[in-house]
Design a protein around this motif. Structure first.
Motif, PDB file in Angstrom:
ATOM      1  N   VAL A   1     -86.380 -10.510 -51.544  1.00 52.73           N
ATOM      2  CA  VAL A   1     -86.786  -9.127 -51.305  1.00 52.73           C
ATOM      3  C   VAL A   1     -85.618  -8.297 -50.796  1.00 52.73           C
ATOM      4  O   VAL A   1     -85.342  -7.196 -51.292  1.00 52.73           O
ATOM      5  N   LEU A   2     -84.914  -8.838 -49.806  1.00 49.21           N
ATOM      6  CA  LEU A   2     -83.869  -8.056 -49.140  1.00 49.21           C
ATOM      7  C   LEU A   2     -82.654  -7.802 -50.039  1.00 49.21           C
ATOM      8  O   LEU A   2     -81.862  -6.904 -49.750  1.00 49.21           O
ATOM      9  N   ARG A   3     -82.491  -8.577 -51.105  1.00 43.20           N
ATOM     10  CA  ARG A   3     -81.348  -8.362 -51.993  1.00 43.20           C
ATOM     11  C   ARG A   3     -81.375  -6.958 -52.602  1.00 43.20           C
ATOM     12  O   ARG A   3     -80.343  -6.447 -53.046  1.00 43.20           O
ATOM     13  N   HIS A   4     -82.540  -6.316 -52.627  1.00 46.98           N
ATOM     14  CA  HIS A   4     -82.655  -4.965 -53.172  1.00 46.98           C
ATOM     15  C   HIS A   4     -82.455  -3.875 -52.108  1.00 46.98           C
ATOM     16  O   HIS A   4     -82.488  -2.691 -52.439  1.00 46.98           O
ATOM     17  N   ALA A   5     -82.254  -4.282 -50.860  1.00 44.80           N
ATOM     18  CA  ALA A   5     -82.207  -3.309 -49.768  1.00 44.80           C
ATOM     19  C   ALA A   5     -81.137  -2.229 -49.945  1.00 44.80           C
ATOM     20  O   ALA A   5     -81.409  -1.041 -49.700  1.00 44.80           O
ATOM     21  N   PRO A   6     -79.886  -2.565 -50.347  1.00 40.55           N
ATOM     22  CA  PRO A   6     -78.879  -1.501 -50.464  1.00 40.55           C
ATOM     23  C   PRO A   6     -79.298  -0.368 -51.395  1.00 40.55           C
ATOM     24  O   PRO A   6     -79.032   0.805 -51.119  1.00 40.55           O
ATOM     25  N   ASN A   7     -79.952  -0.716 -52.494  1.00 37.33           N
ATOM     26  CA  ASN A   7     -80.382   0.323 -53.437  1.00 37.33           C
ATOM     27  C   ASN A   7     -81.628   1.058 -52.956  1.00 37.33           C
ATOM     28  O   ASN A   7     -81.739   2.272 -53.081  1.00 37.33           O
ATOM     29  N   VAL A   8     -82.577   0.294 -52.399  1.00 38.24           N
ATOM     30  CA  VAL A   8     -83.812   0.913 -51.927  1.00 38.24           C
ATOM     31  C   VAL A   8     -83.542   1.905 -50.810  1.00 38.24           C
ATOM     32  O   VAL A   8     -84.163   2.972 -50.734  1.00 38.24           O
ATOM     33  N   LEU A   9     -82.601   1.584 -49.918  1.00 41.14           N
ATOM     34  CA  LEU A   9     -82.321   2.420 -48.757  1.00 41.14           C
ATOM     35  C   LEU A   9     -81.344   3.553 -49.045  1.00 41.14           C
ATOM     36  O   LEU A   9     -81.046   4.349 -48.155  1.00 41.14           O
ATOM     37  N   LEU A  10     -80.834   3.625 -50.262  1.00 41.76           N
ATOM     38  CA  LEU A  10     -79.838   4.646 -50.559  1.00 41.76           C
ATOM     39  C   LEU A  10     -80.383   6.059 -50.364  1.00 41.76           C
ATOM     40  O   LEU A  10     -79.678   6.941 -49.854  1.00 41.76           O
ATOM     41  N   GLY A  11     -81.621   6.295 -50.750  1.00 37.72           N
ATOM     42  CA  GLY A  11     -82.197   7.624 -50.567  1.00 37.72           C
ATOM     43  C   GLY A  11     -82.215   8.049 -49.113  1.00 37.72           C
ATOM     44  O   GLY A  11     -81.903   9.198 -48.776  1.00 37.72           O
ATOM     45  N   TRP A  12     -82.576   7.129 -48.218  1.00 42.27           N
ATOM     46  CA  TRP A  12     -82.562   7.415 -46.782  1.00 42.27           C
ATOM     47  C   TRP A  12     -81.134   7.688 -46.303  1.00 42.27           C
ATOM     48  O   TRP A  12     -80.889   8.586 -45.488  1.00 42.27           O
ATOM     49  N   SER A  13     -80.161   6.934 -46.817  1.00 38.93           N
ATOM     50  CA  SER A  13     -78.758   7.159 -46.446  1.00 38.93           C
ATOM     51  C   SER A  13     -78.295   8.540 -46.880  1.00 38.93           C
ATOM     52  O   SER A  13     -77.581   9.232 -46.143  1.00 38.93           O
ATOM     53  N   MET A  14     -78.686   8.964 -48.069  1.00 33.26           N
ATOM     54  CA  MET A  14     -78.304  10.283 -48.560  1.00 33.26           C
ATOM     55  C   MET A  14     -78.899  11.379 -47.698  1.00 33.26           C
ATOM     56  O   MET A  14     -78.243  12.383 -47.399  1.00 33.26           O
ATOM     57  N   LEU A  15     -80.142  11.192 -47.259  1.00 37.75           N
ATOM     58  CA  LEU A  15     -80.771  12.173 -46.378  1.00 37.75           C
ATOM     59  C   LEU A  15     -80.034  12.265 -45.052  1.00 37.75           C
ATOM     60  O   LEU A  15     -79.779  13.360 -44.536  1.00 37.75           O
ATOM     61  N   ARG A  16     -79.676  11.125 -44.490  1.00 38.31           N
ATOM     62  CA  ARG A  16     -78.940  11.117 -43.213  1.00 38.31           C
ATOM     63  C   ARG A  16     -77.575  11.775 -43.359  1.00 38.31           C
ATOM     64  O   ARG A  16     -77.118  12.464 -42.444  1.00 38.31           O
ATOM     65  N   ASP A  17     -76.928  11.568 -44.494  1.00 36.90           N
ATOM     66  CA  ASP A  17     -75.645  12.256 -44.741  1.00 36.90           C
ATOM     67  C   ASP A  17     -75.824  13.766 -44.702  1.00 36.90           C
ATOM     68  O   ASP A  17     -75.005  14.497 -44.118  1.00 36.90           O
ATOM     69  N   ARG A  18     -76.889  14.256 -45.345  1.00 42.89           N
ATOM     70  CA  ARG A  18     -77.128  15.708 -45.357  1.00 42.89           C
ATOM     71  C   ARG A  18     -77.442  16.221 -43.958  1.00 42.89           C
ATOM     72  O   ARG A  18     -76.981  17.306 -43.570  1.00 42.89           O
ATOM     73  N   LEU A  19     -78.212  15.455 -43.185  1.00 39.46           N
ATOM     74  CA  LEU A  19     -78.519  15.875 -41.820  1.00 39.46           C
ATOM     75  C   LEU A  19     -77.261  15.883 -40.950  1.00 39.46           C
ATOM     76  O   LEU A  19     -77.096  16.765 -40.102  1.00 39.46           O
ATOM     77  N   ASP A  20     -76.361  14.924 -41.171  1.00 35.53           N
ATOM     78  CA  ASP A  20     -75.088  14.924 -40.435  1.00 35.53           C
ATOM     79  C   ASP A  20     -74.318  16.201 -40.714  1.00 35.53           C
ATOM     80  O   ASP A  20     -73.728  16.807 -39.818  1.00 35.53           O
ATOM     81  N   GLY A  21     -74.303  16.596 -41.993  1.00 34.84           N
ATOM     82  CA  GLY A  21     -73.540  17.785 -42.368  1.00 34.84           C
ATOM     83  C   GLY A  21     -74.104  19.048 -41.750  1.00 34.84           C
ATOM     84  O   GLY A  21     -73.362  19.986 -41.470  1.00 34.84           O
TER      85      GLY A  21
END
Length: 432
Positions: free
Chosen positions: A412-432
């Motif tokens: 299951v966790l092998r897919h984590a980097p791709n699954v969590l990418l959307g959340w990472s992109m949101l956090r990047d925008r909030l940082d900006g």
């Protein structure tokens, strides 16, 4: 902007398309005996072969496809002498003082080793050691990179902290809070570099076989036997240097890392007037975003960038176009030339983002040193693995060495980097 891509170039890496030094090597036929057998013809395997042969060992490299077929020929060609997520202070806290300092020292000279090998062996791979720049996408990230630059400077690295204006002048990219640069980093053509390493290894006495997939590795009284469709190798020691491309050869290895599919693109060449504004010094750039933004130029002024993708259909078409649009947006290029090449490759990401040597039995090791820093770290890993092949205890090498440590719930966790990418992109925008 129009992100049209030539269909004949889709899936073919820029480096394989433009490189001209390709030569066929034979498949293994019959039986041979060597001191060291290496599975995989990428950076780590070829560097190990070169350095081990230089110590007088007999070496055979078994590549299932051809030299630089895997991640070695599918990356962006950055030479980065530091770790993707951990700074020196983090490494000391993670590994302790003695082990930590040895790993830090290992990384310190990794880029210099790459460019020294290029000079020493006359490898023509468009190498440029003008530095690697990491811009900070937020004020918090800028504070962190200032600390990072200082920590590496204490280890003798030629680092410099950059303010907002200096980042813009060096990269042509606006909107960053600052950044830092390691002047020992750089860029190159990874396929030509790998082919140069292969040629240098053969001159030193190593034997390289292409189209020779290893079907099995079996323990014998004298060491190990590796079987291919048309031959076998008897070796005292074996290195598995396949990174994320090992397939079913050793299933336990597949559960010890996160496989990460990374896409790369290259545009058509940029006009000269635009090229002079962006990266006039020719450095490579990778910023601090969680959804990492990278860019560089090749020798023909093609603009290169990469990225990951959220799980979904038609990624091979959709993701390159998204990367191309992002490139034009971040670099303020409304007339960005169209896509000329798009391709992808698999990276092996360790849970701690550090290089590792994996103990698979007496005289059998797997080496992984990628984590987004493949060229510098795998080349350096090859040099220390040659010491192991020549008799140094693996526990005395600077890299962490332990039996396989499967990741819990890996399926299951092998897919984590791709699954969590959307959340990472949101956090990047909030940082900006």
């Amino acid at each position: 902007m129009n992100a049209l891509v030539r269909r004949e170039a889709h899936g073919t890496s820029l480096w394989h398309a433009v490189s001209r030094s390709r030569r066929e090597r034979p498949a293994l036929q019959g039986e041979i005996d060597v001191d060291l057998a290496i599975v995989g013809g990428g950076f780590s395997g070829l560097s190990t072969a070169l350095h081990a042969a230089g110590k007088g060992l007999s070496v055979a490299v078994l590549e299932a496809e051809f030299i630089a077929w895997g991640a070695t020929g599918r990356n962006a060609g950055f030479v980065v002498p530091n770790f993707a997520k951990m700074d020196p202070d983090d490494i000391l806290a993670h590994l302790g003082s003695e082990r930590g300092e040895r790993l830090i020292d290992f990384a310190v000279g990794s880029a210099d080793l790459v460019f020294d090998l290029i000079r020493r062996h006359g490898i023509n791979c468009d190498a440029l050691q003008n530095g690697w720049i990491q811009p900070a996408h937020s004020l918090a990230a800028f504070e962190k990179v200032k600390s990072r630059a200082g920590q590496w400077a204490l280890r003798g690295r030629p680092t410099v902290t950059l303010n907002r204006q200096e980042v813009e002048a060096l990269t042509g990219a606006r909107g960053y809070a600052g950044g830092w640069m390691d002047r020992s980093g750089g860029v190159l053509n990874p396929v030509e570099y790998a082919r140069g390493l292969a040629g240098a290894a053969e001159k030193a006495g190593a034997r390289i076989f292409e189209h020779s997939p290893v079907a099995s590795i079996d323990r014998t009284a004298e060491g190990w036997t590796l079987k291919t469709p048309s031959g076998s190798v008897h070796a005292a020691k074996v290195l598995i240097a396949t990174n994320a491309y090992g397939g079913p050869l050793n299933p336990s290895l597949q559960r010890t890392y996160f496989p990460l599919k990374v896409f790369q693109i290259a545009t058509a060449p940029l006009p000269r007037e635009t090229r002079t504004r962006l990266l006039p010094g020719g450095q490579g750039v990778g910023d601090t975003r969680r959804n990492l933004f990278t860019f560089r130029f090749d020798a023909e002024n093609r603009l290169i960038s990469g990225g990951m993708h959220i799980l979904g259909a038609a990624a091979d078409t959709r993701v390159p176009q998204a990367i191309w649009r992002r490139l034009g947006r971040h670099l303020d290029l409304p007339d960005l030339p169209p896509l000329a090449y798009s391709w992808s490759g698999m990276a092996a990401v360790e849970p701690d983002f550090l290089p590792h040597l994996i103990d698979l039995g007496p005289g059998l090791i797997a080496g992984r040193a990628c984590n987004g820093r493949g060229i510098a770290m795998t080349t350096a890993m090859g040099k220390v693995l040659a010491d192991w092949a020549a008799g140094t205890d693996a526990r005395d090498l600077p890299l962490p060495f332990a039996p396989p440590a499967p990741i819990p719930f890996h399926a299951v966790l092998r897919h984590a980097p791709n699954v969590l990418l959307g959340w990472s992109m949101l956090r990047d925008r909030l940082d900006g």
